[in-house]
Enzyme design. Structure first.
Site, PDB file in Angstrom:
ATOM      1  N   ASN A  42       0.834  -1.203   0.000  1.00 64.05           N
ATOM      2  CA  ASN A  42       0.000   0.000   0.000  1.00 64.05           C
ATOM      3  C   ASN A  42       0.871   1.256   0.000  1.00 64.05           C
ATOM      4  O   ASN A  42       1.837   1.337   0.757  1.00 64.05           O
ATOM      5  CB  ASN A  42      -0.884  -0.044   1.262  1.00 64.05           C
ATOM      6  CG  ASN A  42      -1.945   1.040   1.277  1.00 64.05           C
ATOM      7  OD1 ASN A  42      -1.637   2.219   1.277  1.00 64.05           O
ATOM      8  ND2 ASN A  42      -3.198   0.620   1.314  1.00 64.05           N
ATOM      9  N   HIS A  53      -3.227  -0.033  -3.514  1.00 62.61           N
ATOM     10  CA  HIS A  53      -3.351  -0.995  -2.425  1.00 62.61           C
ATOM     11  C   HIS A  53      -2.260  -2.058  -2.626  1.00 62.61           C
ATOM     12  O   HIS A  53      -1.575  -2.070  -3.657  1.00 62.61           O
ATOM     13  CB  HIS A  53      -4.752  -1.616  -2.449  1.00 62.61           C
ATOM     14  CG  HIS A  53      -5.794  -0.751  -1.788  1.00 62.61           C
ATOM     15  ND1 HIS A  53      -7.051  -1.188  -1.473  1.00 62.61           N
ATOM     16  CD2 HIS A  53      -5.738   0.536  -1.373  1.00 62.61           C
ATOM     17  CE1 HIS A  53      -7.730  -0.222  -0.881  1.00 62.61           C
ATOM     18  NE2 HIS A  53      -6.961   0.838  -0.812  1.00 62.61           N
ATOM     19  N   GLU A  55      -2.458  -5.214  -3.281  1.00 63.84           N
ATOM     20  CA  GLU A  55      -2.714  -6.090  -4.424  1.00 63.84           C
ATOM     21  C   GLU A  55      -2.509  -5.356  -5.760  1.00 63.84           C
ATOM     22  O   GLU A  55      -1.975  -5.929  -6.713  1.00 63.84           O
ATOM     23  CB  GLU A  55      -4.152  -6.633  -4.366  1.00 63.84           C
ATOM     24  CG  GLU A  55      -4.424  -7.509  -3.139  1.00 63.84           C
ATOM     25  CD  GLU A  55      -4.950  -6.706  -1.951  1.00 63.84           C
ATOM     26  OE1 GLU A  55      -4.592  -5.525  -1.785  1.00 63.84           O
ATOM     27  OE2 GLU A  55      -5.741  -7.276  -1.180  1.00 63.84           O
ATOM     28  N   SER A  78      -7.573  -9.741   3.760  1.00 64.88           N
ATOM     29  CA  SER A  78      -8.711  -9.985   2.859  1.00 64.88           C
ATOM     30  C   SER A  78      -8.848  -8.818   1.873  1.00 64.88           C
ATOM     31  O   SER A  78      -8.881  -7.653   2.286  1.00 64.88           O
ATOM     32  CB  SER A  78      -9.993 -10.119   3.687  1.00 64.88           C
ATOM     33  OG  SER A  78     -11.124 -10.184   2.837  1.00 64.88           O
ATOM     34  N   CYS A  80     -10.126  -5.921  -0.388  1.00 69.90           N
ATOM     35  CA  CYS A  80     -11.312  -5.046  -0.432  1.00 69.90           C
ATOM     36  C   CYS A  80     -12.037  -5.249  -1.765  1.00 69.90           C
ATOM     37  O   CYS A  80     -11.572  -5.980  -2.639  1.00 69.90           O
ATOM     38  CB  CYS A  80     -10.891  -3.590  -0.227  1.00 69.90           C
ATOM     39  SG  CYS A  80     -10.138  -2.825  -1.685  1.00 69.90           S
ATOM     40  N   CYS A  83      -9.852  -4.491  -4.828  1.00 69.31           N
ATOM     41  CA  CYS A  83      -8.848  -5.518  -5.144  1.00 69.31           C
ATOM     42  C   CYS A  83      -9.510  -6.846  -5.511  1.00 69.31           C
ATOM     43  O   CYS A  83      -8.972  -7.614  -6.315  1.00 69.31           O
ATOM     44  CB  CYS A  83      -7.883  -5.658  -3.971  1.00 69.31           C
ATOM     45  SG  CYS A  83      -6.950  -4.117  -3.691  1.00 69.31           S
ATOM     46  N   ASP A 143      -8.491   4.568   4.023  1.00 68.89           N
ATOM     47  CA  ASP A 143      -8.015   3.601   3.019  1.00 68.89           C
ATOM     48  C   ASP A 143      -9.101   2.658   2.534  1.00 68.89           C
ATOM     49  O   ASP A 143      -8.986   2.090   1.450  1.00 68.89           O
ATOM     50  CB  ASP A 143      -6.839   2.789   3.584  1.00 68.89           C
ATOM     51  CG  ASP A 143      -6.048   2.120   2.464  1.00 68.89           C
ATOM     52  OD1 ASP A 143      -5.598   2.840   1.558  1.00 68.89           O
ATOM     53  OD2 ASP A 143      -5.907   0.887   2.476  1.00 68.89           O
TER      54      ASP A 143
END
Lengths: 147, 147
Positions: A42, A53, A55, A78, A80, A83, A143
């Site tokens: 991030n 982010h 990912e 996990s 979001c 992503c 975020d």
């Protein structure tokens, strides 16, 4: 490479983000042979970039690819909806998740759409996020777009 | 500002992308008073960046924001799952779409989750994509992750 070994790369990214004063979420995109195609974390704080982010950083750093059918997205948290949408759009077939206790994004939705989901339930991932959210709640809610 | 007027900003971005040899999809994030917060276009070709779609470019260029509850995402093309996930995660309440004929992404899903969807059905947006897909089908399928 097993899930825990792949996760270690994402955790190293999360730690690097934390050391930079950023949000401690990291990710890495692997191929099925355990080769890292891209890794990242991030960068909201570091670059003032709301779009990066963990990912999406790993995905970007993997460069242009014609196909993601042979890849695995590994992330400390996990994913979001943003992503998760990335994973679905690009047909990434497997997501390895460090933990889904401190935040639960779209991984159930991905599973419904045929994506293999592995939740490691890693204590260090939980600790990184628990400590971060306690220390900087406003940054965390920013975020994930929660007012 | 009405939808067509806002869309003109996204179309200008799509044209700029095309002129650069890129994928002609543009977007802009507006506030409710018609002020452009960020605008941008797909940069897969220009930057070798698979993560920068029109919507994510506009979102990034709007900088860090605590809330998106007063914003409108305007895009020349129906948002893919990745960009639809962005809209959902950050609570963007309204999406204006140039066209959804050449590609249909996650806009129905967004509508199910309470996002207002306006489809302008703009002939220039359709033409930009129709011509592009005919000229560079491999690039288009790469951008939406279709093998």
């Amino acid at each position: 490479m097993n899930a825990q070994e792949m996760l270690a790369v994402a955790v190293a990214e999360a730690r690097a983000g934390l050391a930079e004063g950023g949000i401690p979420i990291g990710a890495a995109l692997f191929d099925r042979d355990g080769v890292v195609l891209g890794r990242g974390h991030n960068r909201r704080v570091q670059d003032g970039d709301a779009s990066t982010h963990g990912e999406t950083a790993a995905f970007r750093n993997a460069g242009r690819r014609a196909s993601y059918r042979d890849t695995i997205m590994v992330t400390t948290l996990s994913p979001c909806w943003y992503c998760s949408g990335l994973v679905r759009q690009f047909g990434i077939p497997h997501v390895v998740i460090g933990e889904a206790q401190t935040f639960s994004g779209g991984h159930d939705w991905l599973a419904e759409h045929g994506v293999e989901i592995t939740i490691v339930d890693d204590p260090e991932c939980v600790r990184l996020m628990t400590d971060f959210i306690a220390a900087k709640p406003d940054l965390w809610f920013e975020d994930i777009g929660q007012d």
